[in-house]
Design a protein around this motif. Structure first.
Motif, PDB file in Angstrom:
ATOM      1  N   VAL A  71       0.854  -1.182   0.000  1.00  0.00           N
ATOM      2  CA  VAL A  71       0.000   0.000   0.000  1.00  0.00           C
ATOM      3  C   VAL A  71       0.891   1.234   0.000  1.00  0.00           C
ATOM      4  CG1 VAL A  71      -1.815   1.264   1.207  1.00  0.00           C
ATOM      5  CG2 VAL A  71      -1.785  -1.236   1.270  1.00  0.00           C
ATOM      6  N   SER A  72       0.611   2.153  -0.914  1.00  0.00           N
ATOM      7  CA  SER A  72       1.402   3.378  -0.985  1.00  0.00           C
ATOM      8  C   SER A  72       0.481   4.581  -1.096  1.00  0.00           C
ATOM      9  CB  SER A  72       2.355   3.339  -2.177  1.00  0.00           C
ATOM     10  OG  SER A  72       1.637   3.240  -3.389  1.00  0.00           O
ATOM     11  N   ILE A  73       0.885   5.659  -0.504  1.00  0.00           N
ATOM     12  CA  ILE A  73       0.164   6.926  -0.564  1.00  0.00           C
ATOM     13  C   ILE A  73       1.149   8.001  -0.994  1.00  0.00           C
ATOM     14  CG2 ILE A  73      -1.121   8.668   0.738  1.00  0.00           C
ATOM     15  CD1 ILE A  73      -2.079   6.488   2.586  1.00  0.00           C
ATOM     16  N   ARG A 112      -2.705   3.787  -3.396  1.00  0.00           N
ATOM     17  CA  ARG A 112      -2.635   2.664  -4.342  1.00  0.00           C
ATOM     18  C   ARG A 112      -2.326   1.381  -3.584  1.00  0.00           C
ATOM     19  NH1 ARG A 112      -0.754   2.206 -10.203  1.00  0.00           N
ATOM     20  NH2 ARG A 112       0.045   0.072 -10.400  1.00  0.00           N
ATOM     21  N   VAL A 113      -2.977   0.320  -4.030  1.00  0.00           N
ATOM     22  CA  VAL A 113      -2.747  -1.019  -3.483  1.00  0.00           C
ATOM     23  C   VAL A 113      -2.297  -1.925  -4.625  1.00  0.00           C
ATOM     24  CG1 VAL A 113      -3.741  -3.007  -2.301  1.00  0.00           C
ATOM     25  CG2 VAL A 113      -4.463  -0.696  -1.670  1.00  0.00           C
ATOM     26  N   ASP A 114      -1.138  -2.601  -4.444  1.00  0.00           N
ATOM     27  CA  ASP A 114      -0.632  -3.551  -5.434  1.00  0.00           C
ATOM     28  C   ASP A 114      -0.551  -4.932  -4.803  1.00  0.00           C
ATOM     29  OD1 ASP A 114       0.511  -1.985  -7.986  1.00  0.00           O
ATOM     30  OD2 ASP A 114       0.877  -0.771  -6.189  1.00  0.00           O
ATOM     31  N   TYR A 115      -0.892  -5.942  -5.577  1.00  0.00           N
ATOM     32  CA  TYR A 115      -0.856  -7.311  -5.055  1.00  0.00           C
ATOM     33  C   TYR A 115      -0.519  -8.267  -6.197  1.00  0.00           C
ATOM     34  CZ  TYR A 115      -2.115 -11.579  -2.594  1.00  0.00           C
ATOM     35  OH  TYR A 115      -2.074 -12.814  -2.019  1.00  0.00           O
ATOM     36  N   LYS A 286      10.227 -18.700 -14.364  1.00  0.00           N
ATOM     37  CA  LYS A 286       9.914 -18.915 -15.776  1.00  0.00           C
ATOM     38  C   LYS A 286       8.408 -18.864 -16.047  1.00  0.00           C
ATOM     39  CE  LYS A 286      10.035 -23.994 -15.351  1.00  0.00           C
ATOM     40  NZ  LYS A 286      10.773 -25.208 -15.721  1.00  0.00           N
ATOM     41  N   TYR A 287       7.623 -18.700 -14.979  1.00  0.00           N
ATOM     42  CA  TYR A 287       6.177 -18.571 -15.148  1.00  0.00           C
ATOM     43  C   TYR A 287       5.798 -17.086 -15.225  1.00  0.00           C
ATOM     44  CZ  TYR A 287       5.797 -23.508 -13.946  1.00  0.00           C
ATOM     45  OH  TYR A 287       5.918 -24.879 -13.942  1.00  0.00           O
ATOM     46  N   PRO A 288       4.655 -16.780 -15.843  1.00  0.00           N
ATOM     47  CA  PRO A 288       4.227 -15.379 -15.900  1.00  0.00           C
ATOM     48  C   PRO A 288       3.830 -14.864 -14.522  1.00  0.00           C
ATOM     49  CG  PRO A 288       2.510 -16.814 -16.765  1.00  0.00           C
ATOM     50  CD  PRO A 288       3.718 -17.679 -16.566  1.00  0.00           C
ATOM     51  N   THR A 289       3.956 -13.562 -14.374  1.00  0.00           N
ATOM     52  CA  THR A 289       3.563 -12.902 -13.130  1.00  0.00           C
ATOM     53  C   THR A 289       2.304 -12.086 -13.373  1.00  0.00           C
ATOM     54  OG1 THR A 289       5.871 -12.754 -12.395  1.00  0.00           O
ATOM     55  CG2 THR A 289       4.270 -11.276 -11.338  1.00  0.00           C
ATOM     56  N   LEU A 290       1.271 -12.390 -12.607  1.00  0.00           N
ATOM     57  CA  LEU A 290      -0.007 -11.692 -12.735  1.00  0.00           C
ATOM     58  C   LEU A 290      -0.203 -10.815 -11.502  1.00  0.00           C
ATOM     59  CD1 LEU A 290      -2.693 -11.241 -14.264  1.00  0.00           C
ATOM     60  CD2 LEU A 290      -3.625 -13.194 -12.970  1.00  0.00           C
ATOM     61  N   SER A 291      -0.370  -9.519 -11.732  1.00  0.00           N
ATOM     62  CA  SER A 291      -0.511  -8.576 -10.625  1.00  0.00           C
ATOM     63  C   SER A 291      -1.778  -7.768 -10.815  1.00  0.00           C
ATOM     64  CB  SER A 291       0.693  -7.628 -10.554  1.00  0.00           C
ATOM     65  OG  SER A 291       1.895  -8.345 -10.411  1.00  0.00           O
ATOM     66  N   ALA A 292      -2.325  -7.270  -9.729  1.00  0.00           N
ATOM     67  CA  ALA A 292      -3.508  -6.401  -9.753  1.00  0.00           C
ATOM     68  C   ALA A 292      -3.239  -5.195  -8.886  1.00  0.00           C
ATOM     69  CB  ALA A 292      -4.735  -7.157  -9.255  1.00  0.00           C
ATOM     70  N   TYR A 293      -3.902  -4.119  -9.244  1.00  0.00           N
ATOM     71  CA  TYR A 293      -3.746  -2.924  -8.437  1.00  0.00           C
ATOM     72  C   TYR A 293      -5.071  -2.173  -8.363  1.00  0.00           C
ATOM     73  CZ  TYR A 293      -3.789   0.111 -12.567  1.00  0.00           C
ATOM     74  OH  TYR A 293      -4.161   0.772 -13.701  1.00  0.00           O
ATOM     75  N   GLY A 294      -5.223  -1.392  -7.331  1.00  0.00           N
ATOM     76  CA  GLY A 294      -6.365  -0.501  -7.162  1.00  0.00           C
ATOM     77  C   GLY A 294      -5.870   0.843  -6.673  1.00  0.00           C
ATOM     78  N   GLN A 295      -6.457   1.919  -7.229  1.00  0.00           N
ATOM     79  CA  GLN A 295      -5.960   3.241  -6.891  1.00  0.00           C
ATOM     80  C   GLN A 295      -7.116   4.230  -6.811  1.00  0.00           C
ATOM     81  OE1 GLN A 295      -2.368   4.783  -8.913  1.00  0.00           O
ATOM     82  NE2 GLN A 295      -3.604   6.576  -9.492  1.00  0.00           N
ATOM     83  N   TYR A 296      -7.016   5.110  -5.860  1.00  0.00           N
ATOM     84  CA  TYR A 296      -7.957   6.247  -5.791  1.00  0.00           C
ATOM     85  C   TYR A 296      -7.107   7.506  -5.797  1.00  0.00           C
ATOM     86  CZ  TYR A 296     -11.979   9.110  -4.621  1.00  0.00           C
ATOM     87  OH  TYR A 296     -12.988  10.043  -4.669  1.00  0.00           O
ATOM     88  N   SER A 297      -7.407   8.410  -6.784  1.00  0.00           N
ATOM     89  CA  SER A 297      -6.562   9.584  -6.953  1.00  0.00           C
ATOM     90  C   SER A 297      -7.394  10.853  -7.003  1.00  0.00           C
ATOM     91  CB  SER A 297      -5.728   9.460  -8.228  1.00  0.00           C
ATOM     92  OG  SER A 297      -6.555   9.339  -9.365  1.00  0.00           O
ATOM     93  N   TYR A 298      -6.738  11.949  -6.674  1.00  0.00           N
ATOM     94  CA  TYR A 298      -7.348  13.283  -6.719  1.00  0.00           C
ATOM     95  C   TYR A 298      -6.341  14.220  -7.341  1.00  0.00           C
ATOM     96  CZ  TYR A 298      -8.819  17.915  -5.153  1.00  0.00           C
ATOM     97  OH  TYR A 298      -9.164  19.244  -5.105  1.00  0.00           O
ATOM     98  N   GLY A 315     -11.280   9.955  -8.370  1.00  0.00           N
ATOM     99  CA  GLY A 315     -12.013   8.720  -8.556  1.00  0.00           C
ATOM    100  C   GLY A 315     -11.121   7.495  -8.498  1.00  0.00           C
ATOM    101  N   PRO A 316     -11.708   6.322  -8.496  1.00  0.00           N
ATOM    102  CA  PRO A 316     -10.942   5.076  -8.396  1.00  0.00           C
ATOM    103  C   PRO A 316     -10.428   4.620  -9.762  1.00  0.00           C
ATOM    104  CG  PRO A 316     -13.264   4.583  -8.383  1.00  0.00           C
ATOM    105  CD  PRO A 316     -13.160   6.080  -8.425  1.00  0.00           C
ATOM    106  N   LYS A 317      -9.440   3.721  -9.664  1.00  0.00           N
ATOM    107  CA  LYS A 317      -8.861   3.135 -10.869  1.00  0.00           C
ATOM    108  C   LYS A 317      -8.341   1.750 -10.502  1.00  0.00           C
ATOM    109  CE  LYS A 317      -5.232   3.896 -14.323  1.00  0.00           C
ATOM    110  NZ  LYS A 317      -4.107   4.788 -14.714  1.00  0.00           N
ATOM    111  N   VAL A 318      -8.672   0.758 -11.262  1.00  0.00           N
ATOM    112  CA  VAL A 318      -8.219  -0.607 -11.010  1.00  0.00           C
ATOM    113  C   VAL A 318      -7.641  -1.173 -12.297  1.00  0.00           C
ATOM    114  CG1 VAL A 318      -9.858  -1.064  -9.149  1.00  0.00           C
ATOM    115  CG2 VAL A 318     -10.502  -1.556 -11.510  1.00  0.00           C
ATOM    116  N   GLY A 319      -6.814  -2.203 -12.139  1.00  0.00           N
ATOM    117  CA  GLY A 319      -6.247  -2.811 -13.329  1.00  0.00           C
ATOM    118  C   GLY A 319      -5.458  -4.058 -12.984  1.00  0.00           C
TER     119      GLY A 319
END
Length: 443
Positions: A71-73, A112-115, A286-298, A315-319
């Motif tokens: 988690v980062s701010i 922002r939250v990354d996982y 050697k396997y792919p890395t799948l990551s998700a994130y969520g963010q709220y910005s102003y 507003g929020p942003k996810v990906g």
């Protein structure tokens, strides 16, 4: 003297070692049990091993393995003041806008939250490695504790040996002084000549030299023990020289216990397990890395000059993101091969340590048994030497043996007693070493 030390007590003493220091009480005899307790608190190697163990415990967490989200701010503000001149085209008509000292401000903030959803299970294997490293450091701490206990026992019994030899030398000095005084009295009454007095004086001076030498050895041995105990080097005290032995060792049980509980072998087996986890961690890359994130910005921008006076977004942003290394110059393949070679090496090393432990346990058992036999023989020899001296002393009092024969019996008793002391304490140290090899020193 008990040679088994409760591991929980050792751990507790190791924890408080950085907070307190204990020293031997010079007003009473120091026992081996007390010496070990002091070393567990003060010994420098124990303190270092305890710190390394604590670091491994600190590292052993799911967050350190990447199994928790990050988690980062962040936020910021910008301010500018400038002279602005703009020419605007409005339907073919142009207009010029000028502003002196126009202020522009910008504000932004985001959480922002990354996982990591999947990385070939690399984070799971990493967590297992951290736990294994924690267990390994615990074993290394036990190994250092055992080593310190054996060092304490060795130095403690060196002090016992020196203390006993000093008492023997002082007793021999007392006998020689009485003999010298008797020779002087006999010479005064005409019952002895000057040669008898000189012989007695030479022997008394030799014993005085022996007392000084053994006293020096005693003081030096205490300093060596103080170093292991981690107390002031100049501390001086007497030790309890009572001793007993264990008689419950059996050759097959000793070897079986060593292969099951030996700290060195356990540490190597854990190192092999860590090496196997390194192989799995390397394969996970050697396997792919799948990551998700969520963010709220102003974000907001204010301008004194221009058509757009302010702009604000929030507003929020996810990906999600997917990262897959298709080709990196065969570096991945090289790392996999080397990781497997390291694992094979650790397996061979485990077999080697296992064979060494089996050999050392067998030799230590044999060494202990033979040293115990030597103790019994020396005890019998001491009894014979004491009986011989007592009889020679009675005959010397009656004038039926010469001073040379008396001195020979005296020296023989002194030598045999010293050999008996050496045999006793050497056998006891061998017992400690045997307990260390079988993993029975700390329970």
């Amino acid at each position: 003297m008990k040679t088994r030390i409760l591991y929980t007590i050792v751990l507790f003493l190791g924890v408080i070692g950085t907070q307190a220091q204990t020293v031997p009480d010079s007003s009473e005899q120091l026992t081996l049990q007390k010496a070990i307790e002091i070393a567990m608190v003060n010994n420098y190697d124990i303190k270092i091993a305890s710190a390394d163990r604590q670091k491994a415990k600190n590292n052993n967490s799911i967050g350190n393995a990447g199994l928790l989200p990050s988690v980062s701010i962040n936020g910021g503000a910008d301010y500018s003041s400038s002279d602005t001149e703009m020419e605007i085209n409005n339907g073919g008509n142009t207009s010029i806008i000028e502003a002196d000292g126009a202020v522009s401000t910008n504000y932004n903030a985001a959480a922002r939250v990354d996982y990591t959803l999947f990385d070939g299970f690399g984070n799971i294997y990493t967590y297992k490695k951290l736990k294994s490293s924690d267990n390994l450091q615990e074993t290394i701490f036990r190994q250092q504790t055992e080593t310190t206990i054996v060092q304490v026992a060795e130095q403690y019994y060196q002090v016992c040996r020196a203390q006993q030899n000093l008492h023997l030398a002082q007793e021999s000095m007392r006998i020689s002084r009485e003999r010298y005084q008797k020779a002087m009295d006999q010479k005064a009454y005409g019952q002895a000549n000057q040669l008898d007095v000189l012989n007695a004086e030479v022997d008394m001076n030799n014993d005085s030299t022996t007392v000084l030498q053994t006293e020096q050895t005693f003081i030096q041995s205490i300093k060596d023990l103080n170093l292991v105990l981690g107390v002031p080097i100049q501390n001086v005290y007497e030790v309890d020289n009572s001793i007993d032995y264990r008689d419950d060792f059996k050759a097959d049980v000793v070897i079986a216990d060593a292969l099951m509980n030996n700290a060195s072998l356990s540490a190597q087996q854990q190192q092999e397990k860590i090496s196997n986890l390194d192989v799995k961690i390397t394969d996970a890359n050697k396997y792919p890395t799948l990551s998700a994130y969520g963010q709220y910005s102003y974000n907001r921008t204010d301008n004194d000059a221009g058509q757009l006076l302010y702009n604000q977004t929030q507003g929020p942003k996810v990906g999600v993101s997917l990262n897959f290394n298709v080709f990196n110059g065969r570096q991945q393949r090289t790392k996999e091969k080397n990781a497997r070679l390291d694992y094979i090496s650790q397996q061979e090393r485990t077999m080697q340590v296992k064979s060494q432990v089996e050999r050392d346990a067998s030799n230590a058992y044999t060494d202990y048994i033979y040293k115990r036999r030597i103790v019994d023989l020396q005890e019998s020899s001491l009894e014979q030497a004491r009986l011989n001296f007592e009889q020679t002393q009675e005959m010397f009092q009656l004038g039926r043996v010469t001073s040379i024969e008396f001195r020979t019996a005296q020296q023989n008793l002194l030598n045999v007693a010293a050999q008996y002391n050496d045999a006793q304490y050497t056998a006891k140290v061998a017992e400690f070493y045997l307990l260390q090899l079988t993993g029975k020193l700390i329970q």
